[in-house]
Enzyme design. Sequence first.
Site, PDB file in Angstrom:
ATOM      1  N   HIS A 183     -22.660 -18.058  -6.644  1.00  0.00           N
ATOM      2  CA  HIS A 183     -21.879 -17.411  -5.583  1.00  0.00           C
ATOM      3  C   HIS A 183     -21.221 -18.445  -4.672  1.00  0.00           C
ATOM      4  CE1 HIS A 183     -20.764 -14.246  -2.752  1.00  0.00           C
ATOM      5  NE2 HIS A 183     -21.214 -15.027  -1.782  1.00  0.00           N
ATOM      6  N   HIS A 207     -18.993  -8.266 -23.692  1.00  0.00           N
ATOM      7  CA  HIS A 207     -19.471  -7.799 -22.385  1.00  0.00           C
ATOM      8  C   HIS A 207     -19.425  -8.959 -21.386  1.00  0.00           C
ATOM      9  CE1 HIS A 207     -22.129  -4.660 -24.697  1.00  0.00           C
ATOM     10  NE2 HIS A 207     -20.830  -4.434 -24.816  1.00  0.00           N
ATOM     11  N   CYS A 252     -15.884 -13.599  -5.514  1.00  0.00           N
ATOM     12  CA  CYS A 252     -16.233 -14.349  -4.303  1.00  0.00           C
ATOM     13  C   CYS A 252     -15.451 -15.653  -4.186  1.00  0.00           C
ATOM     14  CB  CYS A 252     -17.733 -14.609  -4.239  1.00  0.00           C
ATOM     15  SG  CYS A 252     -18.400 -15.514  -5.662  1.00  0.00           S
ATOM     16  N   ASP A 270     -19.063  -9.890  -5.538  1.00  0.00           N
ATOM     17  CA  ASP A 270     -18.410  -8.837  -6.318  1.00  0.00           C
ATOM     18  C   ASP A 270     -17.598  -9.381  -7.493  1.00  0.00           C
ATOM     19  OD1 ASP A 270     -16.434 -10.114  -4.965  1.00  0.00           O
ATOM     20  OD2 ASP A 270     -15.630  -8.340  -3.963  1.00  0.00           O
TER      21      ASP A 270
END
Length: 302
Positions: free
Chosen positions: A221, A296, A114, A111
């Site tokens: 991750h 972004h 992590c 998310d």
Amino acid sequence: MLRLRCKARSGTQPLPGLTAHSRLRDMQAALAALTGVPAPAQRLLLGFPPRSLDLSDGERRLGELGIHSGDTLIVEEDTSKPSAGSPVVAKRTMAVREAVPVLARRVVPADNSCLFTSVYYVVEGGVYDPGCAPEMRSLIAQIVASDPEAYCEAVLGKTNREYCEWIRREETWGGAIEVSILSKFYQCEICVVDTQTVRIDRFGEDAGYTKRVLLIYDGIHYDPLERKIPDSDVPPQTIFSTTDDVVLAQALELADEARRKRQFTDVNRFTLRCMVCQKGLTGQVEAREHAKETGHTNFGEV
């Protein structure tokens, strides 16, 4: 009622049922049941830096010992003292010894936070709190802002002020800089095991810390690593001694197994989509360029 936690070799857990008027012997009995360390062999530490509690008088009340709600008691076993415990404790200890603990990945949500969730999990002895990220981001920003000389643009890749604003955003990913800062703050070696290269990056390795925690990283991750006993309710161990090289070897075995199963992401070739404008991108470099051009920063893996 006091809101207490106890931290032992096996992990961190709540210590319920005690008040400021409870006696020391009652607390030690509760700790023995939770940790498997008999009262006569207990060494209890409290506060920061941790101070040793005087256990000579079991009739003293917890309020007199300076124990308050929110405190965490660190339970160590003094092997020089007799350790004859109750039959329940002895039975539990025997069962634990018969089982073989294994090092395993504890999966946390992907998310954008992590890294922070994983670090919090291991340094707190196995406490999973997905809501910890904003606090940890704020902590890092405060540390960076307090030392603009050490954390300059050459180190951060952006100005000190820009970095502090950037790291507080919930869509910002953490990485090596943040791991280094958290290693210093928590005074422990943080080992990041890379499943793509099967290597370990050890943050705080030369700082003389006595504690070590481990994360596993697949290219995008982070997950925490813990040593646990299969099919057991014994809390996992997430904090290790820096002299424990066995856990490093076990971590490398996990990474090698993940690599062979291709459980990693090649950050130079993986396909991303900008979740703001839906543009397709390939690799970390394109993602960074897109973020720089458009502002972004919310990307999803395709």
